[in-house]
Write an enzyme that holds these catalytic residues in place. Structure first.
Site, PDB file in Angstrom:
ATOM      1  N   HIS A 268      34.728  45.937  46.906  1.00  0.00           N
ATOM      2  CA  HIS A 268      34.271  47.252  46.441  1.00  0.00           C
ATOM      3  C   HIS A 268      34.582  48.252  47.568  1.00  0.00           C
ATOM      4  O   HIS A 268      35.728  48.367  47.992  1.00  0.00           O
ATOM      5  CB  HIS A 268      32.788  47.132  46.081  1.00  0.00           C
ATOM      6  CG  HIS A 268      32.195  48.287  45.336  1.00  0.00           C
ATOM      7  ND1 HIS A 268      32.934  49.313  44.807  1.00  0.00           N
ATOM      8  CD2 HIS A 268      30.901  48.588  45.028  1.00  0.00           C
ATOM      9  CE1 HIS A 268      32.119  50.178  44.204  1.00  0.00           C
ATOM     10  NE2 HIS A 268      30.882  49.765  44.338  1.00  0.00           N
ATOM     11  N   HIS A 307      42.211  47.503  40.053  1.00  0.00           N
ATOM     12  CA  HIS A 307      40.936  48.115  39.709  1.00  0.00           C
ATOM     13  C   HIS A 307      40.490  47.554  38.377  1.00  0.00           C
ATOM     14  O   HIS A 307      41.314  47.310  37.503  1.00  0.00           O
ATOM     15  CB  HIS A 307      41.086  49.644  39.612  1.00  0.00           C
ATOM     16  CG  HIS A 307      39.785  50.351  39.705  1.00  0.00           C
ATOM     17  ND1 HIS A 307      38.972  50.544  38.625  1.00  0.00           N
ATOM     18  CD2 HIS A 307      39.147  50.879  40.774  1.00  0.00           C
ATOM     19  CE1 HIS A 307      37.888  51.187  39.020  1.00  0.00           C
ATOM     20  NE2 HIS A 307      37.959  51.397  40.319  1.00  0.00           N
ATOM     21  N   ASP A 363      40.954  53.283  47.814  1.00  0.00           N
ATOM     22  CA  ASP A 363      40.819  52.781  49.187  1.00  0.00           C
ATOM     23  C   ASP A 363      42.145  52.590  49.894  1.00  0.00           C
ATOM     24  O   ASP A 363      42.171  52.344  51.096  1.00  0.00           O
ATOM     25  CB  ASP A 363      40.072  51.434  49.172  1.00  0.00           C
ATOM     26  CG  ASP A 363      38.631  51.607  48.763  1.00  0.00           C
ATOM     27  OD1 ASP A 363      38.019  52.567  49.244  1.00  0.00           O
ATOM     28  OD2 ASP A 363      38.132  50.804  47.965  1.00  0.00           O
TER      29      ASP A 363
HETATM   30  N1  ACO Z   1      46.344  41.763  44.866  1.00  0.00           N
HETATM   31  C1  ACO Z   1      46.947  40.748  44.212  1.00  0.00           C
HETATM   32  N2  ACO Z   1      46.605  40.313  42.986  1.00  0.00           N
HETATM   33  C2  ACO Z   1      45.582  40.950  42.389  1.00  0.00           C
HETATM   34  C3  ACO Z   1      44.903  42.022  42.992  1.00  0.00           C
HETATM   35  C4  ACO Z   1      45.323  42.430  44.276  1.00  0.00           C
HETATM   36  N3  ACO Z   1      44.721  43.444  44.906  1.00  0.00           N
HETATM   37  N4  ACO Z   1      43.926  42.458  42.160  1.00  0.00           N
HETATM   38  C5  ACO Z   1      43.987  41.700  41.076  1.00  0.00           C
HETATM   39  N5  ACO Z   1      44.987  40.779  41.201  1.00  0.00           N
HETATM   40  C6  ACO Z   1      45.421  39.816  40.195  1.00  0.00           C
HETATM   41  C7  ACO Z   1      44.386  38.691  40.032  1.00  0.00           C
HETATM   42  O1  ACO Z   1      44.637  37.630  40.911  1.00  0.00           O
HETATM   43  C8  ACO Z   1      44.600  38.337  38.583  1.00  0.00           C
HETATM   44  O2  ACO Z   1      45.776  37.580  38.505  1.00  0.00           O
HETATM   45  P1  ACO Z   1      45.883  36.342  37.421  1.00  0.00           P
HETATM   46  O3  ACO Z   1      45.809  37.007  36.081  1.00  0.00           O
HETATM   47  O4  ACO Z   1      47.186  35.709  37.723  1.00  0.00           O
HETATM   48  O5  ACO Z   1      44.710  35.452  37.700  1.00  0.00           O
HETATM   49  C9  ACO Z   1      44.884  39.661  37.904  1.00  0.00           C
HETATM   50  O6  ACO Z   1      45.472  40.482  38.931  1.00  0.00           O
HETATM   51  C10 ACO Z   1      43.664  40.328  37.321  1.00  0.00           C
HETATM   52  O7  ACO Z   1      42.716  40.527  38.374  1.00  0.00           O
HETATM   53  P2  ACO Z   1      41.165  40.366  38.242  1.00  0.00           P
HETATM   54  O8  ACO Z   1      40.647  39.731  39.502  1.00  0.00           O
HETATM   55  O9  ACO Z   1      40.811  39.726  36.944  1.00  0.00           O
HETATM   56  O10 ACO Z   1      40.711  41.894  38.195  1.00  0.00           O
HETATM   57  P3  ACO Z   1      39.247  42.429  38.342  1.00  0.00           P
HETATM   58  O11 ACO Z   1      39.140  43.585  37.421  1.00  0.00           O
HETATM   59  O12 ACO Z   1      38.238  41.365  38.200  1.00  0.00           O
HETATM   60  O13 ACO Z   1      39.182  42.913  39.871  1.00  0.00           O
HETATM   61  C11 ACO Z   1      39.354  44.201  41.816  1.00  0.00           C
HETATM   62  C12 ACO Z   1      39.296  44.222  40.282  1.00  0.00           C
HETATM   63  C13 ACO Z   1      38.103  43.467  42.359  1.00  0.00           C
HETATM   64  C14 ACO Z   1      39.318  45.645  42.323  1.00  0.00           C
HETATM   65  C15 ACO Z   1      40.635  43.477  42.275  1.00  0.00           C
HETATM   66  O14 ACO Z   1      41.779  44.172  41.793  1.00  0.00           O
HETATM   67  C16 ACO Z   1      40.716  43.341  43.794  1.00  0.00           C
HETATM   68  O15 ACO Z   1      40.137  42.401  44.352  1.00  0.00           O
HETATM   69  N6  ACO Z   1      41.424  44.285  44.501  1.00  0.00           N
HETATM   70  C17 ACO Z   1      41.486  44.240  45.961  1.00  0.00           C
HETATM   71  C18 ACO Z   1      40.205  44.789  46.573  1.00  0.00           C
HETATM   72  C19 ACO Z   1      40.095  46.292  46.395  1.00  0.00           C
HETATM   73  O16 ACO Z   1      41.015  47.036  46.679  1.00  0.00           O
HETATM   74  N7  ACO Z   1      38.899  46.706  45.966  1.00  0.00           N
HETATM   75  C20 ACO Z   1      38.573  48.129  45.814  1.00  0.00           C
HETATM   76  C21 ACO Z   1      38.459  48.483  44.372  1.00  0.00           C
HETATM   77  S1  ACO Z   1      38.138  50.197  44.207  1.00  0.00           S
HETATM   78  C22 ACO Z   1      36.525  50.357  44.587  1.00  0.00           C
HETATM   79  O17 ACO Z   1      35.695  49.539  44.372  1.00  0.00           O
HETATM   80  C23 ACO Z   1      36.152  51.528  45.279  1.00  0.00           C
END
Ligand code: ACO
Length: 435
Positions: A268, A307, A363
């Site tokens: 987050h 996201h 971010d």
């Molecule tokens: N890098 C690489 N792969 C990713 C990323 C990433 N940053 N984010 C998602 N994926 C992939 C997942 O591994 C998944 O792949 P799969 O289908 O092969 O299993 C797919 O994309 C879908 O991702 P989910 O985890 O289901 O997406 P979710 O909506 O649950 O997560 C989140 C959203 C937590 C923001 C995620 O994208 C992440 O961890 N990003 C990195 C951390 C980040 O930047 N967080 C800040 C978010 S903005 C905020 O809160 C202010």
């Protein structure tokens, strides 16, 4: 004729149910009538991580994740960031309408006069180790304010509730600055009523022995814009915590501490700090392709990308990228920008990221600006928590005034043991712990 209902047939019993659709949604409580027999509990919605569950009806923030749209109270984030001050936007988020000039003056005055912290806050901070993380200090200090303002628990008294909301918005930067100064071993600086919200914050952070610290106007405005962009984001993880804790009628200080705790996690608000660590780890532009290959092979995530709601470019990231250029024209270019731009370029063309609709989020670039402005990475999430306090409080108040809301208490699908009876100690055979 169009009918706003959904007909569900239970193939276990052959029975059909007609369920109303309101604003395009069904109420999951309407599923409970679907039963095998009179003793059956009825059907629930199973939705870990709330992928498809609306927990409230809200009028505050609108997001269209597919189109990359963000609006506070109907106003596009681009117009607000371009033409408003953070406190003006805070007023809008909290009250539903933009302030008139007179209302704005009164509001700015009110917040300005509540910036001081009780002196005990200093001795409280002194209890932390010299190397305590500023975000953890902030979380604890916000919770501790509840011990100072005993009236905070009178949440149903409008005047008292509003007073404590103002206290929180006004004192968050003061607490953040104190936490920062504590981590550096520097003396605390008192707020200055002649300065704007961000100028005062920068002074409380950065003033040393000069008779008058003057924040650079471009940097103060950039911080103001960043605060506008972070002010609210509907039902994200920390706001959900704010509402959930608030639903037990806890006071706003402890609710805010809980929300800030949720924000601190790396998935987050903690992601901005992680982005900087990641850019350091990559080191050079030339190492970007290998790093991307590692991510695709499952070695961690590309921090600052992806996201839950945006499946298009995060509109905040676009504004931040522009703001970064203005900041760098004053501070000099952050050398990590080249690595970030290269990461973005490759990721936006790469099949892995394109297929999953992974774009830079808020971010990705904010940390680069904060670093250029002189903040340590440990402060990045603190800088997120300050403006988000406005959103948390607006959402918390909306919850309190919503007659449909009750204490938040999800259900579970129990998948553990059926009833069994205690064996004697000597008869117990354990499987290895952690199986
Ligand atoms: N890098 C690489 N792969 C990713 C990323 C990433 N940053 N984010 C998602 N994926 C992939 C997942 O591994 C998944 O792949 P799969 O289908 O092969 O299993 C797919 O994309 C879908 O991702 P989910 O985890 O289901 O997406 P979710 O909506 O649950 O997560 C989140 C959203 C937590 C923001 C995620 O994208 C992440 O961890 N990003 C990195 C951390 C980040 O930047 N967080 C800040 C978010 S903005 C905020 O809160 C202010």
């Amino acid at each position: 004729m169009e009918k706003n209902t959904l007909t569900i047939t239970d193939n276990r019993t052959g029975k059909s149910y007609e369920i109303p659709i309101t604003d395009g949604n069904i109420r999951t409580m309407d599923l409970r009538q679907i039963k095998l027999n009179a003793d059956d509990f009825g059907v629930m919605g199973y939705d870990p991580a709330f992928l498809n569950t609306a927990s409230c009806r809200s009028k505050i923030t609108y997001i269209d994740g597919d189109k990359g749209i963000l609006q506070y109270r109907g106003y596009p984030i681009e117009e607000l960031a371009e033409r408003c001050s953070f406190l003006e936007v805070a007023y809008l988020i909290l009250n539903g309408e933009l302030p008139t000039p007179k209302e704005l003056d009164a509001w700015v005055d009110l917040v300005t006069h509540h910036r001081m912290l009780h002196e005990t806050t200093k001795s409280f901070l002194e209890g932390f180790r010299y190397d305590a993380h500023p975000m953890t200090m902030l979380i604890s200090t916000v919770a501790a304010l509840s011990t100072v303002y005993h009236d905070a628990r009178h949440i149903h008294d409008t005047e008292t509730r509003r007073l404590n909301m103002v206290r929180l918005i006004a004192k968050m930067p003061s607490m953040a600055a104190y936490a920062y100064r504590h981590s550096l071993g520097f003396p605390y600086i008192y707020p200055d009523d002649l300065l704007t919200y961000t100028e005062n914050f920068m002074t409380m952070l950065f003033k040393m022995v000069e008779p008058k610290y003057v924040a650079h106007p471009v940097l103060a405005r950039a911080l103001d814009i960043l605060f506008i962009l972070h002010a609210d984001h509907e039902q994200n993880c920390s706001t959900n915590v704010m509402r959930s804790v608030g639903s037990s009628l806890a006071d706003p200080f402890v609710c805010t501490a809980a929300a800030a705790s949720a924000l601190s996690g790396p998935l987050h608000g903690g992601a901005n700090e992680e982005v900087l660590k990641m850019l350091d780890e990559i080191g050079t532009k030339a190492s970007v392709p290998a790093f991307i290959e590692g991510i695709k092979a499952g070695k961690g995530k590309l921090m600052g990308f992806g996201h839950r709601v945006y499946k298009n470019y995060d509109p905040r990231a676009r504004i931040i990228k522009r703001t970064a250029e203005e900041v760098f024209s004053v501070t000099g270019r952050n050398p990590k920008l080249d690595i970030a731009l290269e990461l973005e370029r490759i990721a936006l063309e790469d099949e892995y990221f394109v297929k999953r609709k992974l774009y830079p989020n808020v971010d990705f670039y904010s940390g680069l600006i904060y670093q250029a402005m002189g903040f340590k990475p440990e402060m990045f999430t603190v800088l997120f928590a300050i403006p988000r306090t406005v959103g948390w409080l607006a959402q918390w108040e909306e919850l309190l005034l919503d007659s449909e809301q009750k204490i938040a208490r999800p259900r579970q699908v129990f998948v553990g043991h059926a009833l069994r009876h205690l064996p004697e100690v000597k008869e117990r055979e354990h499987a290895p712990v952690g199986r």
